[in-house]
Design an enzyme around this catalytic site. Structure first.
Site, PDB file in Angstrom:
ATOM      1  N   SER B 219     -43.403  63.075 -18.992  1.00 48.42           N
ATOM      2  CA  SER B 219     -42.412  62.678 -19.998  1.00 48.42           C
ATOM      3  C   SER B 219     -41.881  61.280 -19.694  1.00 48.42           C
ATOM      4  O   SER B 219     -41.664  60.465 -20.586  1.00 48.42           O
ATOM      5  CB  SER B 219     -41.264  63.686 -20.033  1.00 48.42           C
ATOM      6  OG  SER B 219     -40.525  63.614 -18.838  1.00 48.42           O
ATOM      7  N   ARG B 223     -42.548  58.659 -22.601  1.00 49.23           N
ATOM      8  CA  ARG B 223     -41.379  58.175 -23.327  1.00 49.23           C
ATOM      9  C   ARG B 223     -41.367  56.649 -23.389  1.00 49.23           C
ATOM     10  O   ARG B 223     -41.229  56.050 -24.456  1.00 49.23           O
ATOM     11  CB  ARG B 223     -40.099  58.668 -22.656  1.00 49.23           C
ATOM     12  CG  ARG B 223     -38.836  58.190 -23.376  1.00 49.23           C
ATOM     13  CD  ARG B 223     -37.576  58.585 -22.643  1.00 49.23           C
ATOM     14  NE  ARG B 223     -37.506  60.027 -22.439  1.00 49.23           N
ATOM     15  CZ  ARG B 223     -37.671  60.616 -21.274  1.00 49.23           C
ATOM     16  NH1 ARG B 223     -37.903  59.890 -20.202  1.00 49.23           N
ATOM     17  NH2 ARG B 223     -37.596  61.918 -21.161  1.00 49.23           N
ATOM     18  N   ASN B 227     -42.232  54.486 -26.877  1.00 53.33           N
ATOM     19  CA  ASN B 227     -41.234  53.592 -27.463  1.00 53.33           C
ATOM     20  C   ASN B 227     -41.746  52.167 -27.570  1.00 53.33           C
ATOM     21  O   ASN B 227     -41.600  51.518 -28.602  1.00 53.33           O
ATOM     22  CB  ASN B 227     -39.958  53.618 -26.626  1.00 53.33           C
ATOM     23  CG  ASN B 227     -39.017  54.717 -27.065  1.00 53.33           C
ATOM     24  OD1 ASN B 227     -38.359  54.590 -28.077  1.00 53.33           O
ATOM     25  ND2 ASN B 227     -38.988  55.807 -26.321  1.00 53.33           N
TER      26      ASN B 227
END
Lengths: 157, 284
Positions: B219, B223, B227
């Protein structure tokens, strides 16, 4: 977008950077900041101590001023009392002295009076004797009338 | 040159921008630079993304050299401007570490600093207009005699999942290392197997905790990658529009992206600190 050896390259680079940062970058910066923190802390403490010391000194000096004021007042009061005592004493002594002088003068005066009176008496009796003997001359025997003349001079006094 | 006659479509423009400069092993066994997207794909695992590694190395080195120089001239007297800046960064990191990390480990704060600044710098590359650095790379490539259409250059390292995964695997290794060091191998194993349902449900616990453990680095990496990749994509799409409207879209997006650049770096750093804290906690 393939997963490949780049991943391990990045991993090794990350480890190297972190190690370098931990070894050579972080400690000097943090140490200097800690040192400044300590210096500021001790400076503040010193300032606090200085202020309390100053307050203490002020209180002490105020106390000393008060004490010396009290002392001065006491000294002045003592001096005044002593001075008035001295004046009183001097007055007493002066009165006594004056009394003594007066008494002595009176005694002398009385003695003078007595002596003068006696002298006068003697002189008067002598004059009377001279006068009487001049009048009577030969008729009066000095020896025979000595007694009478003595009585006369006595009664004159 | 036949290459200059290749037609640039929107699709190829985007693809070109999303392809890394790949150096790897060709299927026939020799090593070299991939000239096309498909060649890069065929290399599979045995390849390096030279642009990702290069840009991230340069940025990391810049960060460390800058902080090292300031650190050497540190004074505990009145600090100068640069020192003020560095000190405020250090204070910020220290504050974050103190807030989330309860263990005793002198490595965590420098780790957090490195993660934060490095990722922030890598993300910031996103704010450089999308064609500038690839164009420079192309010119350099041409100078070396390469076909300009075969020179790929992906500027933002954090839009490469290799970069983010590489970092998060590093964190993962640290999590396991400190978990075993602080709790002992038995303690770490117990944490993985006896929670949350007690001894009777051991396999199920192991499955849950295992997923939990693996999810951390995955994660963390995805992440950040997601982004930044999305942000980069928007910049590329804006760059496809007519030039007179580009600034009207890319300026607000860039301003908004500044927030994402900082936010993603901050989230990564905070999670690193939190994971380190969890690894150091003796009681579950």
């Amino acid at each position: 977008m393939n997963i490949n050896l780049t991943m391990f390259g990045q991993l090794i680079m990350f480890a190297m950077f972190t190690w370098f940062c931990m070894k050579f970058v972080w400690p000097p910066i943090v140490m200097a900041m800690e040192e400044r923190k300590k210096r500021i802390e001790s400076g503040l403490l010193a300032a606090e101590r200085g202020r309390s010391e100053q307050e203490e000194a002020q209180a002490k000096s105020q106390e000393m001023i008060n004490q010396s004021k009290d002392q001065a007042a006491e000294i002045i009061a003592n001096a005044t009392r002593q001075a008035s005592n001295m004046v009183e004493d001097a007055k007493d002594i002066a009165f006594k002295e004056a009394g003594k002088v007066k008494e002595k003068a009176q005694v002398e005066l009385e003695q003078d009076t007595i002596r003068t009176r006696n002298e006068l008496k003697n002189q008067v009796s002598d004059l009377v004797m001279q006068g009487v003997s001049a009048v009577l001359d030969k008729e009066v025997d000095a020896k025979a009338h000595q007694q009478m003349l003595g009585k006369l001079s006595q009664s004159l006094s | 040159m036949s290459a200059t006659n290749e037609v640039i479509t929107s699709g190829s423009y985007i693809k070109h921008h999303l392809q890394n400069l790949t150096y790897g092993q060709f299927p026939d066994g020799h090593w070299g630079l991939a000239h096309t997207v498909s060649e890069a794909k065929e290399m599979g695992f045995w390849a390096f993304h030279l642009d990702t590694l290069g840009v991230s190395f340069v940025l990391g080195a810049l960060f460390l050299i800058f902080f090292y120089q300031v650190g050497k001239k540190m004074t505990s007297d009145t600090p100068s401007g640069v020192q003020n800046f560095v000190e405020s960064v250090i204070d910020f990191i220290n504050e974050s570490v103190r807030g989330s990390f309860n263990g005793q480990n002198p490595m965590v704060a420098p780790l957090a600093l490195t993660t934060f600044i490095w990722i922030m710098l890598m993300n910031t590359m996103d704010l450089v207009p999308v064609d500038w650095l690839p164009y420079v790379a192309q010119q350099v490539g041409v100078w070396f005699g390469a076909n300009p259409h075969h020179v790929f250059f992906k500027v933002v390292p954090t839009t490469d999942p290799n970069a983010t995964l590489g970092m998060s695997i590093g964190i993962f290794i640290l999590i396991i290392y400190y978990s075993i060091k602080e709790k002992g191998a038995g303690g770490f194993a117990a944490e993985l197997t006896f929670h949350p349902f007690g001894k009777m449900m051991l396999p199920f616990n192991l499955f849950l905790e295992g997923v939990n453990l693996i999810a951390k680095p995955v994660s963390l990496a995805l992440r950040l990658f997601g982004n930044m990749y999305a942000g980069e994509m928007i910049f590329i799409l804006i760059a496809l529009l007519p030039f007179w409207i580009q600034w009207g879209l890319s300026l607000p997006w860039a301003i908004f992206h500044i927030l994402i650049v900082l936010l993603q770096a901050f989230i990564f750093m905070t999670l690193v600190i939190v994971y380190m804290d969890m690894a150091h906690q003796k009681e579950h």
